[in-house]
Each structure stands twice: as C-alpha cells, then as structure tokens.
Design an enzyme around this catalytic site. Structure first.
Site, PDB file in Angstrom:
ATOM      1  CB  CYS A 353      -0.936  -0.006   1.303  1.00  0.00           C
ATOM      2  SG  CYS A 353      -0.222   0.056   2.778  1.00  0.00           S
ATOM      3  CG  HIS A 576      12.706  42.927  16.123  1.00  0.00           C
ATOM      4  ND1 HIS A 576      11.403  42.856  15.715  1.00  0.00           N
ATOM      5  CD2 HIS A 576      12.706  42.450  17.564  1.00  0.00           C
ATOM      6  CE1 HIS A 576      10.604  42.407  16.697  1.00  0.00           C
ATOM      7  NE2 HIS A 576      11.127  42.140  17.640  1.00  0.00           N
ATOM      8  CG  HIS A 610      -4.232   0.671   4.620  1.00  0.00           C
ATOM      9  ND1 HIS A 610      -3.478  -0.045   3.558  1.00  0.00           N
ATOM     10  CD2 HIS A 610      -5.221   1.169   4.133  1.00  0.00           C
ATOM     11  CE1 HIS A 610      -4.196  -0.213   2.711  1.00  0.00           C
ATOM     12  NE2 HIS A 610      -5.303   0.617   2.877  1.00  0.00           N
TER      13      HIS A 610
HETATM   14 ZN    ZN Z   1      11.177  43.120  13.730  1.00  0.00          ZN
END
Ligand code: ZN
Ligand code: ZN
Length: 694
Positions: A353, A576, A610
C-alpha cells in the site's frame, strides 16, 4: 507476397513490442525474416500505430473476420471466440433471419439476425469497418412471436453463443452484402435484403427445446469437437496446430482418433486419408491423424487463468492502443466514468500500500513527473520502462493496474526489501526519483544564505506553539522555512511536503488543513516581495517580528524601508535585527509583485499503517477522488486478491472551499469519512506549479 486475401491478423502472443494478445492489425508486407510490416487498429477500427510483428505470433484473418472481432472486447475474448472455429465460421456466414442464441441481460435468448451493421462513424480509407449484428429477440414464452418493441442494442460476434444449423444453399451470407456499397450513417445498415424465407419459426422451436443450461455448459467448457482449434505434440517434440476436421474410430483402431488439418505442411501427413480410407479432404501433406487424447485445445487461443481475475469491463479502445505511447492523465470530465469504481486504480498485494498510494498520488493527475520518462537513461528497458508502460500508462489508459505489474516493478527496484516489506513513502520516493529514475532533486533550498542544498521533499519542522491548533500546510511550510532560515532557490516544479508526525503513531497535530493553493512567494530567494504593511516592494525581512502579537503572529514579515523603520521604532522591537533582502537586479518599480502559487494535486494519508491517497484530478474545486489499493478482498489470504477501489469525493472539495476558520472549527464527526481521513491522516501533500498542470 501473397497477402492479398488474408492480410489481416490477430496477435496470439504478447510480444516485445508490447502488443497485447488479441490486438488486430493489417499486414502490408512481409519480410524475409518472417515479420509482418503493417499497423494495428485502435478502438473504433482506426489505425493506431505502425510497426512490425513476428508472423508466428499472429493468426491470419479475413477482413470480414477482423471487422467482426474488432467489436469484441476485451481483446482476449477475441481469441476465445476464434478458438471455436466452427462457431466463428458459422457467425461469419450468418444470413438474415438466421436463428442464433445470445447472452442478453444475463440470460440466454434466441434471436433472429436482422442486419450486419457498421459501428462507429469513422470511415477513413485504411480504417477497419467495425461490424456487429442487429438482432431481434424471439419471445420464448408461449408461441414464437417477434418482439416488435424497441430495437435491441448491437451485438458483437462474441455475444452469439450458438448458431442454428441451416440450409446453406438458399441463403446469402450478410458478409457478401457489404460490397453492395449501401449508404452508411453513423451506425449504418449494411444489409437490407428481404427475408429469404420463413424458416425461422420452425428452426426456433428446434433450438428452444434445448435446455438453455445445457448449451451454457457446452459452451463454457472447452471441448474438442470437429471445428475446434487443437494442438498436438509431435514425435520430434514440436507442437503443431490445426483444425479438427474429423473425429471417430478409424479402421483397425479401437479408440477415438482425430483428423486434423494442420496449419503447416509435414511430409508424413496426407491429404485426408489414413491407410486406404479417406476421412476428409485437404491440401496434401497437411492431414494428421492422432488419438483424440493426444489433442489439446489450441493454447494460443486459451485465456491465461490470471486474466480471469482482471476486470472484464475494460473498453476495447483501451486494450488496443500501443502500449509504448505516452498516455496523458485521464481528462477531468472522464474520470468518473473511467476511474471510479471497484477494481480500479492500482491493485494492492503483499504490503504494497505504501507503494500503490505513492504511485497513485504521483501519476494519476499530475504530469510533473512525465518528463522524467522522456529523459531517463533507461527509457527503453528496465525499471523506468516498467513504471511508465505497465503502471502509469496502464493506470491512465485502462484505469486498473494488476498486482503482477506492481510486483514486477517492485522486484526491479534493486533492493529486495521493497518487494516484500512495508516501507515509508519517503524512502520509496527517494529511491524512485534518485536511484531508479536518476532525476535531479526537485528542491534547491538555501539555508542561512549559504549555498543551496538539494532535496527531494521537505519535512516540516515546527514547534507546536508556533502555529494555530489546526494549522494549514501554508502556515506549516512558512513556519518551517522561517524558523530554520530556509529559502527556495528557485520555484520547484513539484513540491512534496511531509507533515509533522513521527513514525506511524505520533502526529503533532490532530488535524491539518491541506491548503489547495500554496503561496511560496515569501519563501523564495531573490524574488520581489510585498511589504507586509503597505504592499510596496519589500527590502527587509524580520524574523523576530514573526510571532509579534500585534502583527498577525505566524505571518512572515517583510517591509519596505519606510515601514521597516516605523515598525522597529516601537520600544518592544528595538532589539530586532531585520535582514536586507536579496532582490533581483532590476526589481520592477511600481508593478504589483507577482505571486508564486503551487497547486495541491494529491494527499497521501496513513491510518494504522495503511496508506491511501486523495487525488485532485482537475481544476474544478470538487474534482477529488479517494483511492485505496486494498479496500476489499476476494477469496482467502492464499488464493485471493485485493480489490482496489477509487471513490469520487466531491465533498472534500466543498469542505476545503470554506475559509480556514470554518474548516478548523468544523466538527469532523459530522463530516464524511473522506473529509475526516483527509483532515486527520495526512502524511504528505504534493504540489505542482501551474505550468505543469494539464
Ligand atoms: Zn522586527
Ligand atoms: Zn511598507
């Protein structure tokens, strides 16, 4: 060359060229090496392909015989009919109002022959006229009367199981009327002779007295009688073939003997005499007398037992085509009639299968991999040839791939365990694409700006809390790429995405939405992208903004330089470190950014070890089918076989057409089984680019 009269032929043995048994063709010339040069006919009698075939793999037919057999399907049934030469000869000689016995709606019915008709409208020069019979039912209840109701469907020669004996001198066989050149319609009456006499009523009563079941028995058991095609093992070990012309006890013998007219001459043979007595007459050196017990039915015409297991509803057209021709996927509008049903798809066998479901997913509707076949090094032989001819072409052409074909393919995979053990689809796909088909990896993925890595598929790796409780493949793929700092180097022609689950049991998400369109624009290297906020051309990307609660957490963030400055002015984001995006040399100034979308064409699912498959077979949102190679089983474990099933599941399309909110909040217990399995059991999602679609 003496091919004038009998230049048509039927293929007796499956040959190297892949012509299947029962294929009908026309020989135009014969080489000195014993090969016939000509063409074979496809469904409807049109010429399909030209080439050569060994003469000893064929049996000669007249044009009339070829036309009658053309209508018989499947093709192996033609050989069965031809094996009963006496019956077939009688069918070829049928005249109007002859009485015949046919199988009609599962019962046996006496009928009167009304006309010989040409089936189909194609009538180009070179085409073979496909011939059938127009019959009229004879009522069997009280007295014999003719049913004047609606006309019967057309019958093929193989529908006729018995022909009542008749006086040959007073009738004109229908075949001789063909050359009268009567006007033809789409289905044209080739004969409109007046009834010759009224023998029919009398003859009918004779035939009807016979118990129908008796004739069924006689017909279903292959018995040797005068007119049968038989084979005899000769003294020198060669098998010779011929027609039985006489059966009886010859003078001086005690048991039953047969007199055969052989296909070929032999010096020890006569012209129909044995000793001093003549039993029949034929050409010199062709009559062979042997004890009847030495005769066997001509094996060239017998059905191979395996073929009995295969579904018999394959249309004649599908059996007639050249097996080497590339077959495109089944057209969207033909899928329901051609693919859906029991004994459809790839027949499962012995832990297959994983392989059936993978092959079905890869090849049923997508042509993304078809190019492989054209440039594969061993396209003429070997495993890629088996895959193309015996699995992909077979699936698309006839809608059914027998387990033997799959096993033949498994055995050629170069690793024993693939033929016996249960495997993972990813293992199989890598083996198939890399080591068998020798194609380049589908994906080129750049990691952390470094040299691109190549891969055949992408395994999603995410943390559970990074995405929604019911994530879509779109979210999962983006998150998987962003958190590992990956980018597609180029748009892949085919993208196989493995869902986040480990082994067969553990799955990270109880439900996943298989996005029907996958937008990879924002995870594509060196490609213009839109500023997340204003929509202008983005120049920066910020991973730390990804999960920002105020900015659609989870969405990839890229900004134009203005928005980048503004967003990162916020105190919470001053840490950031947005990265400058790599852009093409000449980015379009004001033109809208082009989106790059890929379309879902299959979903491989697993439930308790399966594997099954969902395939989207066309642009219509509702064009979904479900496939299970072992949906049912006939017989026991040893002698039985799997029944593969394809089901139509348009409701899957309806379900996926809803918004992601609606989908994720849907109560699956209220949905169909197909929807439940698709949402809960997905293992791999397969995407292709638009330009690869049909
Ligand atoms: Zn950012
Ligand atoms: Zn902006």
């Amino acid at each position: 060359m003496e091919l004038n009269e009998q230049r048509y032929f039927i293929v007796l043995r499956r040959n190297k060229k892949g012509l299947s048994r029962g294929t009908i063709g026309r020989a135009d010339a014969e080489t000195t090496e014993g090969e016939l040069i000509g063409m074979v006919y496809g469904g409807g009698g049109s010429t399909r392909s030209s080439g050569t075939v060994k003469k000893h793999d064929t049996y000669p037919l007249s044009r009339h015989q070829a036309g009658l057999l053309m209508l018989v399907c499947p093709a192996s049934r033609r050989l069965e009919l031809l094996g009963n030469l006496q019956l077939f000869s009688a069918i070829c000689e049928l005249a109007r109002d002859d009485l015949v016995m046919v199988k009609h709606k599962k019962s046996f019915q006496p009928c009167l022959v009304k006309n010989l008709v040409q089936i189909g409208k194609k009538d180009k020069p070179g085409d073979l006229k496909v011939l059938g019979f127009e019959l009229e039912l004879v009522e069997t209840e009280n007295e014999i009367s003719l049913k004047k109701t609606s006309p019967l469907p057309f019958f093929s020669a193989a529908d006729i199981l018995q022909v009542a004996p008749s006086d040959l001198n007073t009738r004109i066989p229908l075949r001789d009327a063909i050359d009268l050149g009567l006007k033809r319609k789409a289905v044209s009456l080739l004969n409109s002779l007046p009834a010759l006499n009224s023998r029919n009523a009398k003859k009918g009563s004779v035939l009807l007295k016979k118990d129908a079941s008796e004739s069924i028995q006689a017909l279903s058991h292959y018995s040797l009688e005068v007119g049968s095609m038989a084979e005899v093992l000769s003294l020198n070990g060669l098998t010779v073939y011929g027609v039985i012309r006489w059966i009886g006890v010859p003078e001086g013998k005690k048991n039953c003997w047969a007199g055969l007219e052989l296909d070929t001459e032999a010096t020890t043979c006569s012209d129909g005499t044995l000793g001093t007595k003549r039993y029949f007459t034929c050409e010199v050196n062709k009559a062979l007398f042997v004890p009847l017990t030495n005769c066997k039915p001509d094996s060239r015409f017998l059905l191979i037992p395996d073929e009995m297991l295969k579904p018999l509803n394959i249309s004649s057209a599908t059996l007639m085509e050249d097996l080497d021709e590339d077959v495109p996927p089944v057209a969207e509008q033909d899928v329901l009639s051609h693919l859906v049903g029991r004994m459809k798809g790839i027949q499962g066998h012995f832990n297959s299968c994983y392989l059936d479901a993978t092959l079905f997913s890869l090849f049923t509707s997508s042509i993304a991999f078809d190019r492989i076949f054209n440039r594969s090094a061993d396209s003429e032989k070997g495993v890629s040839h088996i895959l193309r001819r015996d699995i992909v072409n077979c699936l698309r052409r006839s809608g059914f791939v027998p387990a033997e074909n799959v096993m033949k393919f498994r055995e050629q995979l170069g690793c024993k365990s693939f033929a016996s053990e249960e495997k993972d689809p990813e293992e199989f796909i890598t083996l198939l694409l890399q080591h068998v088909l020798h194609i380049e990896p589908l994906l080129k993925i750049r990691s952390q700006g470094e040299f691109p890595q190549e891969a055949f598929m992408h395994q999603i790796i995410v943390e559970k809390n990074q995405v929604a409780a019911v994530p879509s493949v779109q979210q999962l793929l983006e998150m998987s790429f962003v958190t590992s700092d990956l980018k597609f180097e180029e748009i892949p022609s085919c993208l196989i995405v493995q869902m986040p689950r480990f082994g067969k049991k553990f799955k990270m998400f109880p439900k996943i939405i298989p996005s029907t369109d996958l937008d990879i624009t924002d995870i594509l290297h060196c490609s213009p992208r839109e500023c997340f906020l204003c929509g202008h051309l983005a120049e920066y990307e910020c991973v730390q903004c990804l999960m920002d609660r105020k900015l659609q957490p989870g969405k990839i963030k890229q900004y134009c330089s203005t928005c980048n400055t503004q967003v990162h002015n916020h105190p919470s984001r001053q840490e950031h470190t947005p990265q400058k995006l790599t852009l093409p040399d000449c980015p379009p100034e004001d033109a809208p950014v082009q989106r790059h979308q890929m379309q879902l064409f299959a979903v491989l699912c697993i439930n308790t070890s399966h594997y099954v498959s969902f395939v989207k077979y066309g642009p219509d949102p509702r064009s979904w089918i479900f496939f299970d190679s072992m949906a049912d089983r006939c017989g026991d474990d040893n002698k039985g076989y799997s029944v593969p099933v394809i089901r139509s599941c348009p409701e899957v399309g309806d379900f996926l057409s809803q918004s992601e909110e609606e989908i994720s909040s849907a109560d699956l217990s209220q949905c169909s089984e197909a929807v439940r399995r698709l949402m809960a059991d997905s293992y791999m999602c397969l995407y292709q680019t638009t330009d690869c679609q049909q």
